[in-house]
Write a protein that holds these residues in place. Sequence first.
Motif, mmCIF file in Angstrom:
data_model
loop_
_atom_site.group_PDB
_atom_site.id
_atom_site.type_symbol
_atom_site.label_atom_id
_atom_site.label_comp_id
_atom_site.label_asym_id
_atom_site.label_seq_id
_atom_site.Cartn_x
_atom_site.Cartn_y
_atom_site.Cartn_z
ATOM 1 N N LEU A 7 0.625 7.302 4.293
ATOM 2 C CA LEU A 7 1.839 7.098 5.367
ATOM 3 C C LEU A 7 2.521 6.336 5.074
ATOM 4 O O LEU A 7 3.604 6.691 5.823
ATOM 5 C CB LEU A 7 0.694 5.855 6.735
ATOM 6 C CG LEU A 7 1.651 5.400 7.920
ATOM 7 C CD1 LEU A 7 1.941 6.761 8.600
ATOM 8 C CD2 LEU A 7 1.292 4.071 8.666
ATOM 9 N N TYR B 114 -1.135 -6.555 -5.896
ATOM 10 C CA TYR B 114 -1.948 -7.145 -5.080
ATOM 11 C C TYR B 114 -2.909 -8.163 -5.281
ATOM 12 O O TYR B 114 -2.668 -9.655 -4.827
ATOM 13 C CB TYR B 114 -3.653 -5.985 -4.682
ATOM 14 C CG TYR B 114 -2.951 -5.441 -4.185
ATOM 15 C CD1 TYR B 114 -2.450 -5.048 -2.355
ATOM 16 C CD2 TYR B 114 -3.774 -3.184 -5.279
ATOM 17 C CE1 TYR B 114 -2.215 -3.449 -1.897
ATOM 18 C CE2 TYR B 114 -4.111 -2.503 -4.635
ATOM 19 C CZ TYR B 114 -2.418 -2.542 -2.783
ATOM 20 O OH TYR B 114 -2.840 -1.301 -2.773
ATOM 21 N N TYR C 288 -4.938 5.556 20.026
ATOM 22 C CA TYR C 288 -4.439 5.996 20.219
ATOM 23 C C TYR C 288 -4.133 6.773 22.502
ATOM 24 O O TYR C 288 -3.324 5.670 23.089
ATOM 25 C CB TYR C 288 -2.858 6.872 19.862
ATOM 26 C CG TYR C 288 -3.067 7.210 18.521
ATOM 27 C CD1 TYR C 288 -1.250 6.692 18.395
ATOM 28 C CD2 TYR C 288 -3.367 7.002 17.370
ATOM 29 C CE1 TYR C 288 -0.763 6.395 16.939
ATOM 30 C CE2 TYR C 288 -3.047 7.068 16.113
ATOM 31 C CZ TYR C 288 -1.647 6.873 16.120
ATOM 32 O OH TYR C 288 -1.300 6.535 14.778
ATOM 33 N N HIS D 280 -6.492 -4.914 6.490
ATOM 34 C CA HIS D 280 -5.277 -5.785 6.975
ATOM 35 C C HIS D 280 -5.211 -7.352 6.581
ATOM 36 O O HIS D 280 -3.778 -7.935 6.866
ATOM 37 C CB HIS D 280 -5.115 -5.431 8.555
ATOM 38 C CG HIS D 280 -5.517 -3.832 8.349
ATOM 39 N ND1 HIS D 280 -5.000 -3.082 9.552
ATOM 40 C CD2 HIS D 280 -4.528 -2.940 7.187
ATOM 41 C CE1 HIS D 280 -4.216 -1.666 9.282
ATOM 42 N NE2 HIS D 280 -4.766 -1.434 8.335
ATOM 43 N N GLY E 135 0.920 -1.427 0.000
ATOM 44 C CA GLY E 135 -0.171 -0.041 -0.284
ATOM 45 C C GLY E 135 0.618 1.173 -0.022
ATOM 46 O O GLY E 135 1.758 1.758 1.388
ATOM 47 N N LEU E 136 1.168 2.200 -1.403
ATOM 48 C CA LEU E 136 1.558 2.892 -1.178
ATOM 49 C C LEU E 136 1.113 4.972 -0.410
ATOM 50 O O LEU E 136 0.618 4.972 -1.554
ATOM 51 C CB LEU E 136 2.035 3.404 -2.653
ATOM 52 C CG LEU E 136 3.481 2.042 -2.673
ATOM 53 C CD1 LEU E 136 4.011 2.292 -4.095
ATOM 54 C CD2 LEU E 136 4.505 2.061 -1.105
ATOM 55 N N LEU F 59 -14.178 -0.531 5.398
ATOM 56 C CA LEU F 59 -13.311 0.109 5.201
ATOM 57 C C LEU F 59 -13.011 -0.491 6.189
ATOM 58 O O LEU F 59 -11.369 -0.269 6.487
ATOM 59 C CB LEU F 59 -13.040 0.528 3.867
ATOM 60 C CG LEU F 59 -12.969 0.119 2.544
ATOM 61 C CD1 LEU F 59 -12.923 1.062 1.481
ATOM 62 C CD2 LEU F 59 -12.177 -1.085 2.446
ATOM 63 N N ALA G 27 1.572 -2.261 14.281
ATOM 64 C CA ALA G 27 2.678 -1.011 14.691
ATOM 65 C C ALA G 27 2.079 -0.194 15.313
ATOM 66 O O ALA G 27 1.733 1.470 15.063
ATOM 67 C CB ALA G 27 2.858 -0.672 13.125
ATOM 68 N N ASN H 286 -7.866 -0.580 7.003
ATOM 69 C CA ASN H 286 -8.442 -1.332 8.037
ATOM 70 C C ASN H 286 -8.785 -2.372 7.564
ATOM 71 O O ASN H 286 -8.142 -3.396 8.681
ATOM 72 C CB ASN H 286 -9.311 -0.607 9.338
ATOM 73 C CG ASN H 286 -8.095 1.070 9.549
ATOM 74 O OD1 ASN H 286 -7.455 0.803 9.412
ATOM 75 N ND2 ASN H 286 -9.138 1.359 10.166
ATOM 76 N N ASP I 139 -9.221 5.161 14.063
ATOM 77 C CA ASP I 139 -8.451 6.006 13.876
ATOM 78 C C ASP I 139 -7.542 6.571 14.447
ATOM 79 O O ASP I 139 -6.466 6.177 14.705
ATOM 80 C CB ASP I 139 -9.126 6.149 12.774
ATOM 81 C CG ASP I 139 -7.980 6.658 11.909
ATOM 82 O OD1 ASP I 139 -6.673 6.430 11.893
ATOM 83 O OD2 ASP I 139 -7.886 8.240 11.257
HETATM 84 P P1 NAD Z 1 -3.790 5.977 2.500
HETATM 85 O O1 NAD Z 1 -5.557 6.071 1.856
HETATM 86 O O2 NAD Z 1 -4.082 7.308 1.605
HETATM 87 O O3 NAD Z 1 -3.113 4.658 2.094
HETATM 88 C C1 NAD Z 1 -4.128 3.383 1.499
HETATM 89 C C2 NAD Z 1 -3.705 2.945 0.599
HETATM 90 O O4 NAD Z 1 -4.316 1.616 0.040
HETATM 91 C C3 NAD Z 1 -3.270 3.769 -0.985
HETATM 92 O O5 NAD Z 1 -2.145 3.799 -1.508
HETATM 93 C C4 NAD Z 1 -4.809 3.140 -1.795
HETATM 94 O O6 NAD Z 1 -3.934 2.920 -3.043
HETATM 95 C C5 NAD Z 1 -4.686 1.391 -1.224
HETATM 96 N N1 NAD Z 1 -6.102 0.893 -1.426
HETATM 97 C C6 NAD Z 1 -6.227 0.133 -1.567
HETATM 98 N N2 NAD Z 1 -7.241 -0.646 -2.166
HETATM 99 C C7 NAD Z 1 -8.049 -0.034 -1.434
HETATM 100 C C8 NAD Z 1 -9.271 0.723 -1.487
HETATM 101 N N3 NAD Z 1 -10.318 -0.872 -1.879
HETATM 102 N N4 NAD Z 1 -9.556 1.693 -0.876
HETATM 103 C C9 NAD Z 1 -8.852 2.841 -0.621
HETATM 104 N N5 NAD Z 1 -7.343 2.446 -0.430
HETATM 105 C C10 NAD Z 1 -7.574 1.189 -1.143
HETATM 106 O O7 NAD Z 1 -4.068 5.744 3.999
HETATM 107 P P2 NAD Z 1 -3.401 5.761 4.831
HETATM 108 O O8 NAD Z 1 -3.614 7.618 5.822
HETATM 109 O O9 NAD Z 1 -1.913 5.914 4.335
HETATM 110 O O10 NAD Z 1 -3.836 4.400 6.332
HETATM 111 C C11 NAD Z 1 -3.041 3.021 5.479
HETATM 112 C C12 NAD Z 1 -2.456 2.631 6.959
HETATM 113 O O11 NAD Z 1 -2.155 3.144 8.117
HETATM 114 C C13 NAD Z 1 -4.334 2.444 8.240
HETATM 115 O O12 NAD Z 1 -4.493 0.884 8.204
HETATM 116 C C14 NAD Z 1 -4.263 3.818 9.233
HETATM 117 O O13 NAD Z 1 -5.127 3.315 10.134
HETATM 118 C C15 NAD Z 1 -2.513 3.386 9.144
HETATM 119 N N6 NAD Z 1 -1.867 4.598 9.497
HETATM 120 C C16 NAD Z 1 -0.959 4.619 10.573
HETATM 121 C C17 NAD Z 1 -0.844 5.964 11.030
HETATM 122 C C18 NAD Z 1 -0.063 5.588 12.564
HETATM 123 O O14 NAD Z 1 0.782 6.957 12.954
HETATM 124 N N7 NAD Z 1 1.076 4.728 12.317
HETATM 125 C C19 NAD Z 1 -1.003 6.695 10.661
HETATM 126 C C20 NAD Z 1 -1.893 6.750 9.338
HETATM 127 C C21 NAD Z 1 -2.245 6.481 8.705
#
Ligand code: NAD
Length: 348
Positions: free
Chosen positions: A13, A58, A185, A82, A9-10, A173, A126, A79, A181
């Motif tokens: 984050l 994928y 924390y 996962h 997943g790019l 989702l 994480a 989420n 979300d």
């Molecule tokens: P984001 O929407 O920026 O990225 C999600 C990625 O999933 C995208 O690359 C998207 O293309 C891909 N994807 C694949 N199938 C998808 C679908 N059906 N619908 C939507 N996106 C799809 O989200 P994010 O903010 O990077 O969050 C990703 C994960 O990281 C989540 O589980 C979030 O809770 C977690 N997160 C954690 C932290 C942290 O501080 N640890 C911060 C932000 C997000």
Amino acid sequence: RRVGFAIVGLGHLAVQQILPGFGSSRKAKPVALVSGRADKARVIASQYGIKPEAVYDYESFDRIAQNPDVKVVYIVLPNAMHKEFVIRAAKAGKHVLCEKPMATSSSDCREMIDACDKAGVKLMIAYRCQYEPHHRYLMDSVRKKDFGEMRLVRAVNGQDVGAIDQWRLRKALSGGGSLPDVGIYCLNAARYITGEEPVEVFAQISTPPNDPRFKEVEESVSFQLRFPSGVLAELSCSYGVHRAQTLEVHTAEAHYLMEHAFPYKGQRLQISHKIGKSDADVVPNIEQQDQFALEMDHFATCVMENRVPRTPGEEGLQDQMLVEAIYQSARTGQAVKLKPVSGTDVTR
Ligand code: NAD
């Protein structure tokens, strides 16, 4: 010697925090990418020196089993995805680091733990704050009773969630709104600071009826936890506030205040404590470090030394069970009593 990670997943984050975080890592390196967008993945792969043949989509993800450079798969997807990717990574024989929240139901969390156990691979969630030096300082000081018995924990984590068009606002989702979300924390912090598991929760939810963003998920949650020692935690989260990110602990002789407690950087800890008949304010000198590098290095060490991570799948499962109890309390208007759990803090 560094442990090879594949990033699945790019999104924001992965691109803005995790991949740059490898620059501060001492034990982990990115060696593969998994994305639905081949063009984007190719560009990022070249930026990080990742071989073009180590870019998967994928559908072809399972071929990662044949890539010996990949030891760890880091799942950074919405989420509800996962579970599928943790299980597929385990079946490919890879250790798994999975973003929070672990999943969208406790039964999914259990399946993920079982799949990793069966495959003989490690699973870590994480929870970056548990590796962050200010949080560790706070946890250690309070647990050592530097300033007497702990009584109260207070935390708030909130932000404006932004535009309507995003997976975070689609329950299928995300699994929920601000609670899984950002509220997670506060919940996780109350557990690692006390080192205890709550025996009772009470919660209230508030969602503006006319905001179209909150048709499926909640905006704000306020929840209280009672711990076996008697410590009370008063926690809240929201998708409708300007940045609110404070963590406080009150003990018999001190007030610990951590500002910017939950963002990626900028934590500030102040301790106001009793000294004789007066008070002293102390700001401990704690180094800022990249939280993603710290968590990835921890998991890399666990893989190299065959150790159980500090935040294993069970840690994510426990939070998910509490999220479910919090929703139940808000739905019924009743406090929810929980079975006492022991021994989960031994890994921290
Ligand atoms: P984001 O929407 O920026 O990225 C999600 C990625 O999933 C995208 O690359 C998207 O293309 C891909 N994807 C694949 N199938 C998808 C679908 N059906 N619908 C939507 N996106 C799809 O989200 P994010 O903010 O990077 O969050 C990703 C994960 O990281 C989540 O589980 C979030 O809770 C977690 N997160 C954690 C932290 C942290 O501080 N640890 C911060 C932000 C997000």
